[in-house]
Design an enzyme around this catalytic site. Structure first.
Site, PDB file in Angstrom:
ATOM      1  N   TYR A 118       0.825  -1.215   0.000  1.00  0.00           N
ATOM      2  CA  TYR A 118       0.000   0.000   0.000  1.00  0.00           C
ATOM      3  C   TYR A 118       0.860   1.266   0.000  1.00  0.00           C
ATOM      4  CZ  TYR A 118      -3.764   3.125   1.813  1.00  0.00           C
ATOM      5  OH  TYR A 118      -4.681   4.133   2.010  1.00  0.00           O
ATOM      6  N   ARG A 123      -1.406   8.063  -3.764  1.00  0.00           N
ATOM      7  CA  ARG A 123      -2.329   7.133  -3.111  1.00  0.00           C
ATOM      8  C   ARG A 123      -3.553   7.860  -2.558  1.00  0.00           C
ATOM      9  NH1 ARG A 123       0.347   4.485   1.884  1.00  0.00           N
ATOM     10  NH2 ARG A 123      -0.759   6.134   3.003  1.00  0.00           N
ATOM     11  N   ASP A 124      -4.670   7.150  -2.516  1.00  0.00           N
ATOM     12  CA  ASP A 124      -5.922   7.702  -1.996  1.00  0.00           C
ATOM     13  C   ASP A 124      -6.286   8.993  -2.706  1.00  0.00           C
ATOM     14  OD1 ASP A 124      -6.204   5.639  -0.115  1.00  0.00           O
ATOM     15  OD2 ASP A 124      -4.897   6.677   1.292  1.00  0.00           O
ATOM     16  N   SER A 130      -5.616   9.785   4.408  1.00  0.00           N
ATOM     17  CA  SER A 130      -4.466   8.885   4.440  1.00  0.00           C
ATOM     18  C   SER A 130      -3.624   8.992   3.183  1.00  0.00           C
ATOM     19  CB  SER A 130      -4.940   7.440   4.631  1.00  0.00           C
ATOM     20  OG  SER A 130      -5.928   7.094   3.690  1.00  0.00           O
ATOM     21  N   ASP A 169      -8.105   0.219  -2.492  1.00  0.00           N
ATOM     22  CA  ASP A 169      -8.788   1.414  -3.002  1.00  0.00           C
ATOM     23  C   ASP A 169      -8.250   1.969  -4.316  1.00  0.00           C
ATOM     24  OD1 ASP A 169     -10.229   1.262  -0.684  1.00  0.00           O
ATOM     25  OD2 ASP A 169      -9.717   3.235   0.070  1.00  0.00           O
ATOM     26  N   LYS A 345      -7.927  -4.455   8.430  1.00  0.00           N
ATOM     27  CA  LYS A 345      -7.738  -3.212   9.157  1.00  0.00           C
ATOM     28  C   LYS A 345      -7.452  -3.521  10.630  1.00  0.00           C
ATOM     29  CE  LYS A 345      -8.097   1.150  10.500  1.00  0.00           C
ATOM     30  NZ  LYS A 345      -7.205   2.249  10.084  1.00  0.00           N
ATOM     31  N   ASP A 351      -8.948   5.724  11.245  1.00  0.00           N
ATOM     32  CA  ASP A 351      -9.079   5.904   9.796  1.00  0.00           C
ATOM     33  C   ASP A 351      -8.677   7.319   9.382  1.00  0.00           C
ATOM     34  OD1 ASP A 351     -10.104   3.336   9.349  1.00  0.00           O
ATOM     35  OD2 ASP A 351     -12.137   3.989   9.805  1.00  0.00           O
TER      36      ASP A 351
END
Length: 396
Positions: A118, A123-124, A130, A169, A345, A351
C-alpha cells in the site's frame, strides 16, 4: 487508508458468524517455530486451508499495550485475546519495509503471513485522510525503493506461506472517481504500479489478492463490468501472474457478510445495486472477473463489521461510531468463492482525524456517524478500540 471515494455506494451485512477455526492464534512459540516447513512452499488452491494467519507482533504489541491501560478486569481479559488474532500488517511507507522480515521470519509451516502492499504514488486520490508518501510521478521510486526491496525480503523466505493484499482502493478509484483531477493524475501510475507489483511479487509461496473495494462501491449495476475490467487489465498487464488468487473486499470496511435485506436496501437508489452484502457482491462480481480473464476467488475483511445500521450513507467510511469486531478469521465462509474471512484493518488504529483544523482532515471523519475525537490515520485510538471490543460479535 480507508475506503475513500466520493461517489458514495455501499452494501450491508452481518449474518451467521462462522465458528472460528485455527486462524486465530497467539504469538508463535518455540515449538511452532521448529515446525517451519522443511522445504520451499508452493501454494495452490486456498492458501488459508490448514493454515492460521500469523498474529504479527506489531499489532499484537499495540493491543497488549491497550489492554494494560484497561481497568475493567473482564474487558482487559477480552482485550488480550485480540492480540492473538491474525491481522494483516500494512506496509504503507518505505520505512515500514523494515518490519517485513520480522513479520515473516518466524511464521510456522501451519501458518500464513499476511501483509498489505500500500504505497502507490498519489495514493488515496479521492481522500485526504491517508494520503501516501509518494507523489504523482514517483513511480520509479515505488518500483525500486518499495516493491523491489519487499520482493528481495520475501525471496529470502521461500519456506514461508505469505498472503498479500495489493493496493487497497487504488483501482476502484479509477472506476468511480476518475472525474477528479487528483485521480486523473494518479491513474497511469496506479495501473502501471499495480501491474508491476503483481508481476514482481509473483512467487511460489505467495498468494495475492487485488483489492476490489466492496459491494457498495463497485457493486452497482453500472460499476460491475468496468470494475472487473480495470482489475483484469492490471492482471493481464502483469503477465497473468499465477500467484494472483483473486480479490479482496470490504478492506477496512463495515459491510455485512450476508445480511438480508441489506443495510441500505430501502433507499431510493437500492434498485441500482443488487450487491446489498459482501456475499452478494462476490457472487455478482465473479462472473464479470472471469469474463475479463481474471481469477475470482476472494477474501473478505470482517474485522469491524459486527454491527449494522450505523452509517447514514453507504459511502461513510471513517471511524464509524458504534462498530464492533466481527467474526474472527476463518475458512468456514459458507461460500466456495471466498477463501477466508480475514482481519485486514487493525482495529483501534484510526481511519483519519476528526480535527477540522488538521491538514489531513477529511470531512467524512467529521460526519455525524463518525467517532469523535479521533486522531490522525494510523494512530491508536484507545476509546475506539474498547468500543470495538464491547460491541464484538461473537464476543471475545
Amino acid at each position: 487508508m480507508k475506503l475513500t471515494f466520493t461517489v458514495l455506494l455501499a452494501s450491508a451485512i452481518t449474518g451467521v458468524f462462522a465458528i472460528p477455526t485455527p486462524t486465530e492464534q497467539g504469538p508463535i512459540t518455540a515449538r511452532q517455530a521448529a515446525s517451519a516447513c522443511a522445504t520451499a512452499v508452493t501454494l495452490s488452491g486456498n492458501p488459508f486451508a490448514g493454515r492460521s494467519i500469523y498474529a504479527n507482533k506489531f499489532y499484537s504489541s499495540e493491543v497488549i499495550s491497550a489492554a494494560a491501560s484497561i481497568t475493567d478486569s473482564a474487558l482487559k481479559a477480552k482485550a488480550t485475546k485480540v492480540a492473538s488474532v491474525g491481522t494483516y500488517l500494512w506496509i504503507d511507507t518505505r520505512a515500514k519495509i523494515a518490519t517485513v522480515e520480522d513479520a515473516i521470519k518466524d511464521v510456522a509451516c501451519n501458518q500464513i503471513a499476511a501483509l498489505v502492499i500500500y504505497d502507490l504514488p498519489g495514493r488515496d486520490c479521492a481522500a485526504k485522510a491517508s494520503n501516501g508518501e509518494l507523489a504523482v510521478g514517483q513511480l520509479d521510486v515505488y518500483k525500486t525503493q518499495y516493491i523491489d526491496p519487499i520482493v528481495a525480503i520475501i525471496k529470502k523466505y521461500p519456506k514461508v506461506a505469505i498472503s498479500l493484499i495489493i493496493e487497497p482502493d487504488s483501482l476502484p478509484n479509477l472506476v468511480t472517481n476518475i472525474n477528479l483531477a487528483t485521480c486523473q493524475a494518479s491513474a497511469a501510475g496506479y495501473r502501471e504500479g499495480v501491474a508491476y507489483a503483481l508481476k514482481q511479487l509473483n512467487l511460489p509461496n505467495v498468494a495475492m489478492y487485488l483489492d476490489a473495494g466492496h459491494g457498495g462501491w463497485l457493486g452497482w449495476n453500472d460499476n460491475l463490468k468496468p470494475g472487473a475490467q480495470v482489475l483484469a487489465d492490471a492482471y493481464i498487464a502483469a503477465g497473468k501472474p499465477q500467484s494472483l488468487r483473486g480479490i479482496s473486499t470490504n478492506v477496512a470496511g463495515w459491510n455485512a457478510w450476508d445480511l438480508t435485506p441489506g443495510e441500505f436496501s430501502n433507499t431510493a437508489d437500492a434498485q441500482y445495486n443488487k450487491a446489498q452484502n459482501e456475499k452478494a457482491y462476490v457472487e455478482l462480481f465473479a462472473p464479470y472477473l472471469k469474463a475479463a480473464g481474471m481469477p475470482s476467488q476472494a477474501i473478505v475483511d470482517t474485522g469491524r463489521n459486527a454491527v449494522q445500521g450505523l452509517r447514514k450513507a453507504w459511502g461513510d467510511w471513517c471511524n464509524v461510531n458504534g462498530a464492533g469486531f466481527g467474526v474472527r478469521p476463518t475458512t468456514s465462509t459458507g461460500s466456495s468463492l471466498v477463501d477466508s474471512f480475514v482481519w485486514v484493518k487493525p482495529g483501534g488504529e484510526s481511519d483519519g482525524t476528526s480535527d477540522t483544523s488538521a491538514v489531513r482532515y477529511d470531512s467524512f471523519c467529521g460526519l455525524d456517524d463518525a467517532f469523535k475525537p479521533s486522531p490522525e490515520a494510523g494512530q491508536w485510538n484507545q476509546a475506539y478500540f474498547e468500543m470495538l471490543l464491547k460491541n464484538a460479535k461473537p464476543s471475545f
